[in-house]
Each structure stands twice: as structure tokens, then as C-alpha cells.
Write a protein that holds these residues in place. Structure first.
Motif, short mmCIF file in Angstrom:
data_model
loop_
_atom_site.label_atom_id
_atom_site.label_comp_id
_atom_site.label_asym_id
_atom_site.label_seq_id
_atom_site.Cartn_x
_atom_site.Cartn_y
_atom_site.Cartn_z
N THR A 76 0.87 -1.17 0.00
CA THR A 76 0.00 0.00 0.00
C THR A 76 0.91 1.22 0.00
OG1 THR A 76 -1.59 -1.21 1.33
CG2 THR A 76 -1.85 1.19 1.23
N VAL A 77 0.74 2.04 -1.01
CA VAL A 77 1.69 3.14 -1.23
C VAL A 77 0.94 4.47 -1.23
CG1 VAL A 77 3.44 4.06 -2.78
CG2 VAL A 77 3.09 1.59 -2.65
N ASP A 78 1.49 5.44 -0.49
CA ASP A 78 0.93 6.80 -0.50
C ASP A 78 1.76 7.68 -1.43
OD1 ASP A 78 -0.78 5.91 1.43
OD2 ASP A 78 0.28 6.89 3.09
N LEU A 79 1.12 8.27 -2.39
CA LEU A 79 1.79 9.20 -3.30
C LEU A 79 1.48 10.63 -2.88
CD1 LEU A 79 1.36 7.89 -6.95
CD2 LEU A 79 3.40 7.90 -5.53
N LYS A 80 2.50 11.41 -2.70
CA LYS A 80 2.33 12.83 -2.39
C LYS A 80 3.12 13.64 -3.41
CE LYS A 80 2.37 11.44 2.47
NZ LYS A 80 3.23 11.31 3.68
N PRO A 81 2.71 13.58 -4.65
CA PRO A 81 3.52 14.22 -5.70
C PRO A 81 3.60 15.72 -5.52
CG PRO A 81 1.38 13.61 -6.56
CD PRO A 81 1.46 13.00 -5.21
N GLN A 82 4.70 16.27 -5.94
CA GLN A 82 4.78 17.72 -6.10
C GLN A 82 4.11 18.04 -7.43
OE1 GLN A 82 7.71 19.99 -4.68
NE2 GLN A 82 7.56 21.62 -6.19
N VAL A 83 3.08 18.85 -7.36
CA VAL A 83 2.39 19.24 -8.59
C VAL A 83 2.61 20.73 -8.81
CG1 VAL A 83 0.19 19.33 -9.81
CG2 VAL A 83 0.67 17.43 -8.24
N ASP A 84 3.27 21.04 -9.93
CA ASP A 84 3.55 22.44 -10.27
C ASP A 84 2.73 22.85 -11.47
OD1 ASP A 84 5.69 22.80 -8.32
OD2 ASP A 84 6.84 21.42 -9.59
N GLN A 85 2.67 24.16 -11.67
CA GLN A 85 2.11 24.66 -12.91
C GLN A 85 3.13 24.41 -14.01
OE1 GLN A 85 -1.08 24.92 -12.11
NE2 GLN A 85 -1.19 26.70 -13.46
N ALA A 86 2.78 23.62 -15.00
CA ALA A 86 3.72 23.28 -16.05
C ALA A 86 4.36 24.52 -16.65
CB ALA A 86 3.01 22.48 -17.15
N ILE A 87 3.57 25.56 -16.76
CA ILE A 87 4.05 26.77 -17.44
C ILE A 87 5.22 27.42 -16.71
CG2 ILE A 87 2.56 28.49 -16.35
CD1 ILE A 87 1.88 29.44 -19.23
N ASN A 88 5.35 27.08 -15.42
CA ASN A 88 6.43 27.69 -14.63
C ASN A 88 7.70 26.86 -14.59
OD1 ASN A 88 4.74 29.81 -13.92
ND2 ASN A 88 3.92 28.69 -12.15
N VAL A 89 7.66 25.68 -15.19
CA VAL A 89 8.80 24.76 -15.07
C VAL A 89 9.72 24.91 -16.27
CG1 VAL A 89 9.48 22.35 -14.87
CG2 VAL A 89 7.40 23.15 -13.74
N GLY A 90 10.92 25.38 -16.03
CA GLY A 90 11.88 25.62 -17.11
C GLY A 90 12.90 24.52 -17.22
N GLU A 91 13.78 24.65 -18.20
CA GLU A 91 14.91 23.73 -18.30
C GLU A 91 16.07 24.27 -17.48
OE1 GLU A 91 15.84 22.68 -22.35
OE2 GLU A 91 13.71 22.50 -22.84
N MET A 92 17.03 23.40 -17.24
CA MET A 92 18.19 23.81 -16.47
C MET A 92 19.41 23.83 -17.39
SD MET A 92 19.59 22.09 -12.98
CE MET A 92 18.82 23.19 -11.79
N SER A 93 20.17 24.87 -17.30
CA SER A 93 21.35 25.00 -18.16
C SER A 93 22.41 23.96 -17.80
CB SER A 93 21.93 26.40 -17.99
OG SER A 93 23.28 26.43 -18.34
N ALA A 94 23.14 23.51 -18.82
CA ALA A 94 24.23 22.55 -18.59
C ALA A 94 25.27 23.11 -17.63
CB ALA A 94 24.89 22.19 -19.92
N SER A 95 25.33 24.41 -17.50
CA SER A 95 26.33 25.01 -16.61
C SER A 95 25.93 24.88 -15.15
CB SER A 95 26.51 26.49 -16.96
OG SER A 95 25.31 27.21 -16.71
N ARG A 96 24.68 24.46 -14.88
CA ARG A 96 24.21 24.38 -13.50
C ARG A 96 23.73 23.00 -13.09
NH1 ARG A 96 19.59 27.34 -13.16
NH2 ARG A 96 19.65 26.88 -10.95
#
Lengths: 279, 279, 279, 279
Positions: A76-96
Motif C-alpha cells: 500500500t503506497v501513498d503518493l504525495k507528488p509535487q504538482v507544479d504549474q507546467a508553465i512555470n517549469v523551465g529547463e536547467m542549463s548545462a552550466s548548472r
């Protein structure tokens, strides 16, 4: 929070002393909590738990003498996902990007991002960077493949699938992963349980690393991303086979289930503009 | 103990802001000790050190504005290999392998052990288990390939090489790795410096996991295994490229060297019955 | 002389107007004479005979409206093979080969002799030239492959088979063809009927061009070369599919038979030192 | 009518007795007439002309002792292409195609139309049938590939090229051929001379079978289709290598030229709505 009952039942005819590495139990993370869990063997056996890698993969190792072996896992598993607004989620630069994420940019056995790089760049290189770009890749895969049981096998790769345009869940995931890596987005394979999957089986899907977090995508659209239970993750399906066998044993039965017990979330995790992460 | 001076000099024409991940510095382990080390950039740059994975890979990350970039790495490295009698080194059963070793049994991008498994088993499955079996695989690769610069490229795999029978150091290593995995021996790729390699360049070789330790093999026989300096290790060459570039830069010069400063060991590490491990 | 009764029965569910190219009738050559022959369709249809290429391939073309289609072919065929002493059959120099034979030295879709050339040369390049060399190739294929129904599919090539070491009749033939071409011996694929083949089906085998004549080999050793009826020949299986369909039709039944009616020859055509040619 | 002067000069260092099959002379057809022609060897040699296949391919075979060999071919060729209005040129139904055309629907070594069939159908299956569809395929290939010398080699296939998106003239032609076959249009490879090709070399292009005739296309757009001289045609480049060597000889020099002598046609044969056929 979502509570899900998952399980699987495997039977093997074991012909000689055989070592099994089982990858069937749910992972434990801060967002995927195991309430109850049992793993039972007939005949009874000693079990060793192996931690593999830094992502929390947990294998069960058993050494089995010739017999008819039954394996039953339930949790029996409890999921508590982090749910964000997709529009706010960016990519991360290779430098970071964190060091541990970098290997997920490399090509792997079934995700030849080196071969598909130019295609990926041509098709997806000009899109806005961020969650929406991975969504576009996942949707492209969904739209251009036909889900066909038996159309691929254990050696089929993303490049094969891009050409032949048919596959099953692992092939969908492999292609989406290869295309993400091809445009510089770390991506990894996830094996897991999916609520009400038809036909019932283990499921394969993927995660992309965006804004410092792994976000879930299921290019098959066969399950909601809020209802996916992770068993293990790796570079591709090679890393998370549900059973690896050294010796001689034949699978005689497999059943898999995942049922929703309760769901208090609002997100479908699919096409409603939300971005779901459990890792 | 063996003391070796290693180094490399890379020049790039950098066209736009570019992130480099450099994998050119020697690894530090209990058996490979760095006495002195320098990494210099012209023009001067801030450097970030990234630890990648659990094997001690150490990358240097730099973000570079358009310029003519010069990178110079130099180190004095002490090697204190564990040298065993090859005849005493056995294989380890799948029932006892540590969890962290298990991924090195999986097929990877350039080492398709799933495709080559039956060939490996047919050719090497009946041999006595242990160091001598890996040596037999390494020798087979040496004997059946022809070392031909330019005969392969960055996408060439072990299966390609097994068919075409030509390659360079990375191809030799990939094929030996795939064949080891094919018979159930964990194996991994090592990028490094090799004393007096001709022509001078970075070298690629391999390690097999035997009796709880990673033993070195160089299927090209171009270097002594007691005179190999590890830069990094991974599933195959995809994991240890000497430079990974995000942006736009062109390599205009590369020189690599590794010179023996002193050697007080007796072993050639090659065909004298010794088994060499630095990890 | 050998007299053989061959036949096949195919049923299709035809969904829309569909053109069939059928390649199921025995070839007629000076050494393979058709005594009686019938090709019947339910419902009745007009048939066009297409001659394809210079090797005598004979296709039947039908245009079919939606229906349940039954196709029945039956023939009585007399085989009068040329049987030589294998020991007397040599290879032919490239300086003397007839022009029409030259294309059978080229790589083809399923016989990548360009990829396998070095392997072929390494393994078979030093053998005595002549029938015995092709026999050695055919025997090598027989010895190193495992006949496994379902282990390959319509896109499997000789290179795939050389790696995976399993296949069915077409794969055995493709690998033997590629290896022959790899050492400079023209070779071609033959689709046909084989007496008492188990399980009954169309068969695939091969011919090599030696001393000015095409000699038969069956690397599967499932049939005697004196009891093989040719339907058609080509560069590989791509050229001699038993049915090529433009439209929409599903195969619902297939049965194939070939029975020995009389045999007055002495040769088994297999391992008795004879070399059998019908072309 | 267009009159074109073509020629090539090849030099070889011949190490041992070697048989050459040369494929460098212009084909003679009703629409490609050879006015003058010479083929000279230093040292002087006997030449045998081999007719290969039904398409009029003409090879020159020579047997050469160790020497420095020079081969010079020169011809004056009159082209009288059939130029149709592209808009009037339709496809031919499988129910009506001549038998000799059918093999050009099959996959071949470098044109794996079986692998690319679903992609071809998805991308081009819904287009209007006829010349314009092949033009769309040729344009797609032109638009999605980058012409890069050295990006491919003698074993590169259409599937490779579709993934990697780079190639040279033979790769452009192979991909266009595979895509045509994938949607049911017979297509073949042509090796030839092209006026003012830069850099000067033998050229590779393709023909599609439409309305009972073979129409020319050059997906590289490096030459006008009214200024292409055919040397030979085949299923793909495997069939029309300019030299096939049995023995040991090294190419030390190659020059190729094709110059327009006079042109009284009005068509550019490229993007002006005309459809050009010489076969």
C-alpha cells in the motif's frame, strides 16, 4: 494524497540452482511512502536486499534450488507528488546541472541519443525551452507510434522505433528519453505500477530533469502521471528488468495489479497544465 | 610503486558562450595517488568540480565566453597497484556480487551484451572461470581485430566491431566488455593516460570485476597494465568523453603525454601471470 | 529421376480490392520439369502470369474484390538434377564469371556481405577453393545457429543472425549466402518446396555458383538437396515472398506439402560427396 | 537535344594479378546516344565487355598484372530526354506494373524500404499520387539532409541517413528510393556523370517508375535532370560501383568531368514543372 494498492505474482519453474534479482517492490522516497508491504515466497526463502546506485533502486536477491517458485509482492503506497504549474517549469542549463544528473544526458543501450540528435534538434530544437518542450516530445511520440503488442522485443531500441513507428510502453519511453537527451534534457527510464493499466502488467514510463527536479511523463498516455508507482529508475529498461536470472528458470505465470484506494488530489496529471514530480 | 607524469593540452576556438565538462584529470583512489596536479586555462576561468557517480569520476566544468581557449593539465601520479597471481583470481557468483557492481552486467550503448550473449557463451562459456577467462576474451579481441585508425567513429558499437573486425582502442575495450558481460562477468570502460602510447593520445581500456576487485585489461596490448592512469570509468565510452560541450566550440589542438618517472615494481602487468588492480 | 508432388493452399480474408503477386508455383527448367500443374481460385479469378528477371521466376497476379479467397496450387514435378562429384567442382575466377552472375556477388538487403567480408575471409579465406569451401560455410552455419521458430522476423539480416546465433531456414540461407559472397563466391536465395519438411511450410535454401553452374545447399540440413523444388530465386528472401499484397487482405490459413512419389537416384545429395545442381 | 562531353581518369597501383570490373562508360539507350567514345589503358590491355542484367549495364573487365595502371574514358553523348508535363504523369497500379519493374519495389542493401515503410506512409501516404509525390519525397530528402562530405561511408544505409540527417549524393538517392518503395512506387539507383558537378566526381541519383516510364530525380539538386548521363542503374549503389576489384590494387588518382557542349532544350529539368525521362 493518493493511496494505491499494488502487487504482482510471479511463478517460475526452477530447473537448477538459480540466483534471482527481483525488481518488483515500490521505491521509497519522500513523495512515495510505503504504508504496508509484503514479499512472500513459496517455498520460503532467505532474501537479501541490494541497494543499487544512487537513485534508491532496491532489489531482492534470492538463491533458489530446483522447485516451483511462487513470488507474491503486495504494498500500500501513498503518493504525495509535487504538482507544479507546467508553465512555470523551465529547463536547467548545462552550466548548472548537478553532477549526478549528467549521466542521464549520455546515450544508453536502448536510447541512442547520439544517433537521434540531429533529428531531435531539427524537430524540437526551436521550441520554447521547459516543461512544454518535453510535453511536445512525449506527445509527438504518442502521435507517431502505434501501440502494438509483440511488435518489438527485448533488443529493440529508440532508433528502431523511430523508424518502424510501432512499439509498447518501454519503446515509447525509450524514444521520448532519446529525444530529450538529444536536445540536452536529462531523461531517465522508470519501471513501475500504473493504476488500472490495460492489459495489466508492469509499466514503463520516463522522467525528465527540469528546474532541479525529475518530472514524470507517460508517452503512451495509458495512465495518469499522478497514479504511477515507481519500482526503479535507470538509464533505460536494461537497468530495471523485473527479474534477472542466473541459472535456469522459466517464467510460468505473471500477474500484476495496481488499484486506486483513495485520491484527494485534484490533478489528472495528464493534459491539465500540471507538472507532476515524485522524485 | 610507479611514478608517472601525465598531461594534456587542448585548444578550442569558442564561438559563443559554451559550457565545457572536462574529463581529463587523473582519478584519486587508494592505489592511484596524485602527488602534484595543475589545471590551467588561458584566458583564466572559474572552475567547478563535479563529482559524477559512485566511482569517483571528477569532472571540471567551465563556462567560457568567445575566445581562443587553452587548457593545460599536468599531474604527477603514484601508482600502487595490487598485483595478484592471476591463477588465484576467480570469478564471483551472481549470488554474492555487491549491488553497485550489478549495473556493469547490463548492456550499454556501445557494449550490446544482450546481442552478443550467445556468441560470448558459445566461444567462452566453457572456459575455466576466473581471471584466465577474461584474459582469454581480451586475447581473442586482440587477435581478431586489426587496429586501424579511422576505421570506426563515435557511434561504432561492439556488435559493429565484432562484424567488421577493425577498430581503435575504444572499440577493443567495448568488445571485450560486451563479451565479459555476455558470460556474466561485470565489466566497465576506463578512459586514461597510458605510458608511451603510440601515437600519443588518451587511451581506452577496461576492467573486469573478479573476486571482489576490478582488474585491468588492455585488449590492444599497447600499454602495460601497471602503467595505466585512470581518468574516469563508466559503462562505456559514452560516460567518459574527455570533453562534453554545450554551445559552440571547435577543437583546434590536442596533445597528450604520459611518461614513466620511476618504476620499482617487478611486474609487466601484461603476460607474466600477474593480475593488476588499482580499484 | 525423382518425381515429387507439391502443393500449397492459402486462404485470405480480402477487405478491399487487392492485388496479389503469388510466388508459389514451381519453376520450369531443363532439370525441373512440371508434369502436371493446377492453380485454382475460389471465387474464380482471372490470372496474369508475370515473368520477373532472367532466372525464370514466374509470378501469378490476381486482382481480388472483397471476399474469402482460397488459393490452391498443385503440381507433379520431375527432378533430373545434375549430380557431380563434389571433389571435382571448383570455383570460378572473377575474370571468367558470366555477366549475369556478377550481381550475386553484391550485398543485398538481408545478406550484408560488405559487413561480413572480413569475418568471412578470416574464417573461410584460407580453405581450399571449390565446392568443399561452400560446404564448409554451410556446415559452419548449421553448427553455429540454433533453429528456433519465432526467433527472427521479416527484417532480420545475416549480420543479425551471425550475432544472435538463432534463426529459421531463411536466416540460415541468408547467412550462408553472405559468407559466400564475402569470399568472392556468387550466391543466391531459393524459395521452394522440400520433401517431408517438418513442420510443413515453404522452405528457403541457397545456391552457389561454382564451375559455371548453380549448386544447391541447405544449411538447415532439413531436406535432401535432391528433393528440393525451386519456386523462385533471387538475391535474398526479399525477392521471392510467396505473396506480395497491395491493398488489404489477411492470411487466415496456409498449408504446404511436398511428397516423394518416386526416386530412382542414388544420391542423398547431402553428405555423400555429391554436388547437386538443377540450374 | 543536349550534347555532353564526359570522361574520367583513374590510376591504380596494381600489386598482384587483379581483375577489374569497370563501370565508367555511358549507357546506350534510345534517348542517350553515344556519338564518340574511347577507353584507353596504359599499359595496353585486352578488354572484355560484360552485359549485366536487363537494364543495359555495360561493364569492362580487364585482368591486370602488377604495374601502374592508367584508365582514361572519354565520350560525347547526345541526350534526347522525353520531357513531359509533370502534372500529367501519374503512378501505375500494382495490378498493371510490368514484371521487370517489380524487383524495384523490394528492399535492397542500402534502401531498407521494409524498415521505412510506415514512416514513408505516414509522411507521404496521403499525398496525391503521381510525379508530384515523388517530387515531394525528393524535396523532403533535400530539405532534411545536410550534404556533408565524409559523413557517411560505403556501408551507410537509407535508415542510417534518415536518422543522422547527413550524407552525400548516394545517401540522398538511397533515402529517396527507400521512401518511394515504401509507398509502393518502384525506384532505382543511377550512377552517372553530371554536368559541372561541384566538386567534380561520379554522381548518384535516382529514377522512379511512373506511367510506364522511368523518371529522373536528383534529391541533391546539384545537377539538372536534363544534364545527367547514365553509366548504370541498379537496386542501389551496390550494383553500380565504378570499379570492383578482385586482387590487390590501390586507387591513386581519380578525376571525373562532364561538360555541356550544346543544349537546345528549353527545360531545366528541375523545378519548372517538367518531368524528364531517358529510359
Amino acid at each position: 494524497m493518493t493511496q494505491i494498492l499494488v502487487g504482482s505474482q510471479l511463478s517460475y519453474q526452477v530447473m537448477q540452482e538459480t540466483t534471482f534479482l527481483l525488481h518488483i517492490s515500490a521505491s521509497e522516497t519522500s513523495r512515495q511512502v510505503i504504508e504496508h508491504e509484503s514479499l512472500e515466497f513459496t517455498p520460503p526463502l532467505d532474501v537479501e536486499i541490494c541497494q543499487v546506485g544512487q537513485e534508491g533502486n532496491r532489489l531482492h536477491r534470492i538463491v533458489v534450488q530446483p522447485c516451483e517458485l511462487n513470488i507474491t509482492y503486495q504494498a500500500t503506497v501513498d503518493l504525495k507528488p509535487q504538482v507544479d504549474q507546467a508553465i512555470n517549469v523551465g529547463e536547467m542549463s548545462a552550466s548548472r546541472m548537478p553532477g549526478d544528473v549528467l549521466p542521464y544526458l549520455n546515450p544508453s543501450r536502448y536510447c541512442e541519443s547520439d544517433l537521434l540528435g540531429r533529428f531531435a534538434f531539427e524537430e524540437f530544437g526551436q521550441l520554447d525551452r521547459g516543461y512544454s518542450r518535453v510535453r511536445a516530445i512525449s506527445d509527438w511520440v504518442h502521435r507517431h507510434l502505434r501501440y502494438t503488442s509483440g511488435s518489438t522485443n527485448a533488443t529493440t531500441t529508440a532508433a528502431d522505433v523511430l523508424l518502424q513507428r510501432t512499439g509498447v510502453c518501454r519503446d515509447y519511453a525509450h524514444l521520448a528519453i532519446a529525444l530529450c537527451r538529444g536536445v540536452g534534457i536529462p531523461a531517465r527510464y522508470v519501471a513501475g505500477y500504473a493504476v488500472d493499466l490495460q492489459p495489466p502488467d508492469f509499466h514503463g514510463f520516463m522522467e525528465a530533469f527540469l528546474d532541479g527536479r525529475w518530472y514524470l511523463f507517460d508517452p503512451t498516455k495509458l495512465a495518469k502521471t499522478t497514479q504511477l508507482i515507481r519500482i526503479g529508475t535507470g538509464r533505460d529498461a536494461a537497468d530495471v528488468a523485473f527479474a534477472t536470472i542466473s541459472g535456469n528458470a522459466v517464467l510460468t505465470h505473471k500477474s500484476v495489479w495496481a488499484n486506486l484506494f483513495s485520491d484527494t488530489t485534484n490533478s489528472s496529471g495528464t493534459d491539465d497544465g500540471s507538472a507532476v514530480s515524485t522524485a
